[in-house]
Design an enzyme around this catalytic site. Structure first.
Site, PDB file in Angstrom:
ATOM      1  N   HIS A   6      -8.749   4.994  -4.299  1.00  0.00           N
ATOM      2  CA  HIS A   6      -8.655   6.466  -4.356  1.00  0.00           C
ATOM      3  C   HIS A   6      -9.043   6.988  -5.748  1.00  0.00           C
ATOM      4  CE1 HIS A   6      -6.664   5.679  -0.533  1.00  0.00           C
ATOM      5  NE2 HIS A   6      -5.886   4.839  -1.180  1.00  0.00           N
TER       6      HIS A   6
ATOM      7  N   GLU B 176      -0.549   7.339  -5.630  1.00  0.00           N
ATOM      8  CA  GLU B 176      -1.131   6.009  -5.447  1.00  0.00           C
ATOM      9  C   GLU B 176      -2.320   5.815  -6.384  1.00  0.00           C
ATOM     10  OE1 GLU B 176      -2.654   5.220  -1.536  1.00  0.00           O
ATOM     11  OE2 GLU B 176      -3.427   3.252  -2.102  1.00  0.00           O
TER      12      GLU B 176
ATOM     13  N   HIS C 118      -4.367  -1.121  -4.053  1.00  0.00           N
ATOM     14  CA  HIS C 118      -3.762  -0.007  -3.313  1.00  0.00           C
ATOM     15  C   HIS C 118      -2.246  -0.163  -3.270  1.00  0.00           C
ATOM     16  CE1 HIS C 118      -7.417   1.750  -1.360  1.00  0.00           C
ATOM     17  NE2 HIS C 118      -7.911   0.565  -1.714  1.00  0.00           N
TER      18      HIS C 118
ATOM     19  N   GLU D 205      -2.314  -4.280  -0.904  1.00  0.00           N
ATOM     20  CA  GLU D 205      -1.357  -3.178  -0.812  1.00  0.00           C
ATOM     21  C   GLU D 205      -0.087  -3.688  -1.492  1.00  0.00           C
ATOM     22  OE1 GLU D 205      -1.968  -0.208   0.419  1.00  0.00           O
ATOM     23  OE2 GLU D 205      -3.612  -0.414   1.875  1.00  0.00           O
TER      24      GLU D 205
HETATM   25 ZN   LIG Z   1      -4.808   3.197  -0.613  1.00  0.00          ZN
END
Ligand SMILES: [Zn+2]
Length: 334
Positions: free
Chosen positions: A124, A161, A216, A298
């Site tokens: 992102h 995030e 992430h 993640e």
């Molecule tokens: Zn993400």
């Protein structure tokens, strides 16, 4: 899908055993030298007194600790790399190029990852929230069409995030560079939004990366905890063909999962992956379009208070970066 009561970490990369940390080596050396030096000196003085004749009047010099053992050893990452730029240059640089030394990468890298290129993809972008029309446009991921990028999630207190991914990525870069790797970022908060997922994949491909990691954190309901590593499925369609990277990407992902669990103390996700910390997906453009070994990690669930307490801790993020780095080092045989 949900899986409760996840089994313990798989330790799938138990063979990876990085060197002891610098502080452990330093303390051992310092103690040894500190203990031995006075003893050696006292022994020599005693010998001189008893025999009354020296071999030539040159007393042995107890070895002093170099300054770097007591100060400055805490410098990490890029600082270490810059400290090794003392190699003489064959040609005297002109003043213009000499002045660029502060931003130029270090001369020939040393370390277990010398000659290796690692692409880190901070998931992102903190600016994506303000550029929804740009990031919502569809891009071709070979097998499908998908949004250029997404905003990512946040903790309940608003820690984004995209902030988290950039911080962990930068910490990882410092560690990788200290081991000699060339590190390329897909972005470094140096653009207002994106890049799109197809460009993120292309950056890794064009860098001919030996490994690519996309960082992430997840955003699912509270009570879902832990990390997972996403591996590319075998897909073929359009520009997507993962047949050559599925195997090495699994190796990379297993090593990162094992090291991440060990470094952070976190457990594999309890809500997917059946407790393995590994999930295979065929719907991510960043994986489908990659021609280099690549995984996503993640790191935890930002919407769970216990996970969020870890994700918002700089100390925990350093451990996360160490786990990711050690996994890459193991994969690359460093
Ligand atoms: Zn993400």
């Amino acid at each position: 899908m949900r899986y409760d009561d996840s089994p313990p970490p798989p330790e799938s990369a138990a063979s990876v055993s990085p060197d002891p940390p610098w502080y452990a080596r330093r303390s051992t050396l310092a103690v040894a030298v500190a203990a031995l030096a006075p003893t050696a000196l006292a022994g020599w003085v005693l010998t001189q007194v008893l025999t009354g004749s020296g071999p030539g009047g040159q007393p042995p010099q107890p070895k002093a600790l170099p300054a770097s053992h007591t100060t400055g050893a805490g410098a990490r990452g890029a600082g270490d790399a810059k400290a090794s730029t003392a190699t003489p240059s064959p040609a005297a640089p002109d003043s213009a190029s000499a002045s660029a030394s502060t931003s130029a990468p270090a001369a020939p890298a040393k370390g277990p990852l010398a000659g290796r290129t690692v692409v880190i993809d901070p998931g992102h972008n903190t600016g994506n929230f303000k550029h929804t029309s740009e990031i919502d446009r569809q891009v071709d991921i070979g097998t499908n069409r998908k949004e250029c990028d997404t905003t990512g999630t946040t903790t309940n207190s608003g820690y984004m995030e995209a902030e988290f991914t950039l911080d962990v990525s930068r910490r990882t870069r410092a560690l990788l560079e200290s081991k000699g790797a060339k590190v390329v970022f897909t972005h470094d908060a140096d653009r207002p939004w994106g890049p799109c997922i197809d460009e993120r994949a292309r950056i890794g491909n064009e860098a001919k990366a030996d490994a690519v990691v996309s960082v992430h954190a997840d955003g699912v309901s509270a009570g879902n905890r832990g990390f997972h590593v996403i591996l590319p499925a075998t897909v073929k369609g359009g520009a997507a063909d993962t047949s050559k990277i599925v195997g090495p990407s699994r190796d990379l992902g297993e090593r990162i999962a094992g090291n991440f669990a060990r470094s952070t103390g976190s457990a594999p996700a309890n809500y997917l992956g059946s407790g393995t910390g590994l999930v295979v997906r065929d719907d991510l453009g960043g994986l489908n379009l990659s021609t280099r070994p690549k995984v996503f990690i993640e790191c935890g669930n930002m919407r769970d208070a216990k996970d969020a307490a870890q994700l918002t801790s700089p100390e925990w993020r350093q451990k996360a970066a160490e786990g990711i780095t050690n996994g890459i080092v193991g994969f690359l045989g460093g």
